[in-house]
Design an enzyme around this catalytic site. Structure first.
Site, mmCIF file in Angstrom:
data_model
loop_
_atom_site.group_PDB
_atom_site.id
_atom_site.type_symbol
_atom_site.label_atom_id
_atom_site.label_comp_id
_atom_site.label_asym_id
_atom_site.label_seq_id
_atom_site.Cartn_x
_atom_site.Cartn_y
_atom_site.Cartn_z
ATOM 1 N N ASP A 129 -24.185 -7.579 3.600
ATOM 2 C CA ASP A 129 -24.120 -6.742 2.419
ATOM 3 C C ASP A 129 -22.851 -5.898 2.545
ATOM 4 O OD1 ASP A 129 -25.105 -5.238 0.082
ATOM 5 O OD2 ASP A 129 -25.453 -3.637 1.548
ATOM 6 N N ASP A 183 -21.867 -2.455 0.332
ATOM 7 C CA ASP A 183 -22.035 -1.010 0.212
ATOM 8 C C ASP A 183 -23.039 -0.483 1.219
ATOM 9 O OD1 ASP A 183 -20.243 -0.450 -1.916
ATOM 10 O OD2 ASP A 183 -21.692 -1.215 -3.370
ATOM 11 N N SER A 185 -22.878 -8.996 -2.460
ATOM 12 C CA SER A 185 -23.003 -7.638 -2.989
ATOM 13 C C SER A 185 -23.518 -7.628 -4.413
ATOM 14 C CB SER A 185 -21.637 -6.933 -2.954
ATOM 15 O OG SER A 185 -21.713 -5.668 -3.566
ATOM 16 N N ALA A 186 -24.393 -6.657 -4.679
ATOM 17 C CA ALA A 186 -24.859 -6.427 -6.044
ATOM 18 C C ALA A 186 -23.950 -5.438 -6.762
ATOM 19 C CB ALA A 186 -26.293 -5.896 -6.022
#
Length: 355
Positions: free
Chosen positions: A107, A109, A222-223
């Site tokens: 991931d 952030d 990443s979202a």
């Protein structure tokens, strides 16, 4: 699905666990040795804050978990491991297999990046836009309202993932619609990143350099906003050719203004390798059945879903807030849970075993 921007990898899979039995008789126990230097929860620069884990080791612990002991993971207050036998076997298998069998799924952030620095929260991908002077005031006001409404839902330990997903989709769609109204230019993104306080975790550069040196594929899933994420990686000079990114990328018109988003929405609960099956990324992963997975949310645990025939998947989770409420769930999902750790020291120590 994913556009031509590249693909992000996440790997997961079931781990074999075994019960290691029996301690050595007391007469055969040697004096405990001092473990390797590992930085504890540094809040300053990445070049300071080293310490060593020392004595006080139970003899039976040394005999049962020699690799974890060597890494100093058994007695660090910020390191939590629910099933030590399982993690001992996982780390030992990764170390013996080496870099040629490894892939990394991470991931971005608050996993690759720091949560805070010198007492101040660091910007995420969304935060970089939220706090930029280049964005209109109405954007910041509305974005903060949405954050206050939806973030508590994202981290609510009493809600199931299925219950959260509709709210997350609602949140992301509203943010995306808000960004489109702002007439964001492609050329402004680099300035937004350079003027932000986003920072990589201490030791992330070292980790990326080592993985690049040994040609280990790294999938950053990443979202957040892929265009900004890529700018952050470039800003810190870690965006090398072994890294692929899967995220939400902007769509631009001929004038270079954001007019929408490419592909399907990626949110924190649908990030997994099934999202990139249409890409050629898997062609590069033949024989790489060992995975180190890095994340900071329970949704990240599934990043490995879709990895063909994983052998060993070591899941390392960063628990950054609401520790008491969420620790038990994190221990159920991640093999190693790191509490308020702003470094990549544990990950680097595992990777160094492969050399």
């Amino acid at each position: 699905m994913i556009g031509s921007r590249g693909a992000v990898l996440r790997a997961g899979g079931r781990q074999l666990s075994r019960v290691l039995g029996g301690a050595r008789p007391a007469e055969h126990v040697t004096e405990p040795s001092i473990g390797p230097a590992i930085r504890l929860k540094s809040s300053g620069s990445s070049d300071s804050g080293l310490c060593q884990f020392t004595a006080g080791i139970m003899p039976e612990t040394v005999s049962m978990y020699p690799t974890l002991e060597k890494l100093g993971l058994l007695h660090a207050a910020h390191v939590h491991i629910k099933d030590k036998a399982r993690v001992e076997e996982l780390v030992s298998s990764l170390a013996s297999s080496g870099f040629s069998k490894l892939q990394v799924i991470a991931d971005f952030d608050r996993t690759m990046t720091r949560v805070s620095y010198l007492g101040k929260l660091c910007d995420t991908c969304h935060g970089i836009m939220d706090n930029s002077s280049l964005m209109p005031a109405f954007y910041r006001e509305e974005a903060n309202k949405l954050l206050a409404k939806y973030y508590p839902i994202e981290i609510d330990p009493k809600m199931s993932e299925e219950e959260k997903i509709p709210y997350m989709i609602e949140w992301y769609n509203q943010i995306h619609e808000l960004i489109i109204k702002c007439n964001v230019s492609q050329t402004s993104l680099e300035q937004m990143v350079s003027s932000s306080n986003a920072r990589l975790r201490d030791g992330t550069r070292e980790l990326c350099k080592k993985l690049h040196e040994y040609s280990v594929p790294v999938l950053v899933f990443s979202a957040g906003m892929g265009d900004i994420l890529e700018q952050v990686l470039r800003h810190f000079d870690v965006y090398t050719d072994n890294i692929k990114v899967v995220s939400n990328f902007f769509k631009y018109n001929e004038e270079g203004t954001v007019v929408g988003f490419e592909g399907d929405l990626i949110h924190m609960f649908n990030k997994n390798e099934n999202a990139i099956h249409s890409s050629d990324y898997f062609d590069k992963l033949t024989g790489r059945n060992n995975v180190i997975l890095l994340g900071d949310s329970l949704g990240d645990i599934k990043m490995a879903v879709g990895v063909p025939q994983p052998s060993n998947v070591l899941k390392i989770g960063f628990l950054n807030d609401k520790v008491e409420e969420r620790l038990e769930a994190y221990l159920d999902g991640f093999d190693i849970v790191l509490i308020d750790d702003q470094t990549m020291d544990v990950v680097n120590s595992v990777v160094r075993l492969m050399e």
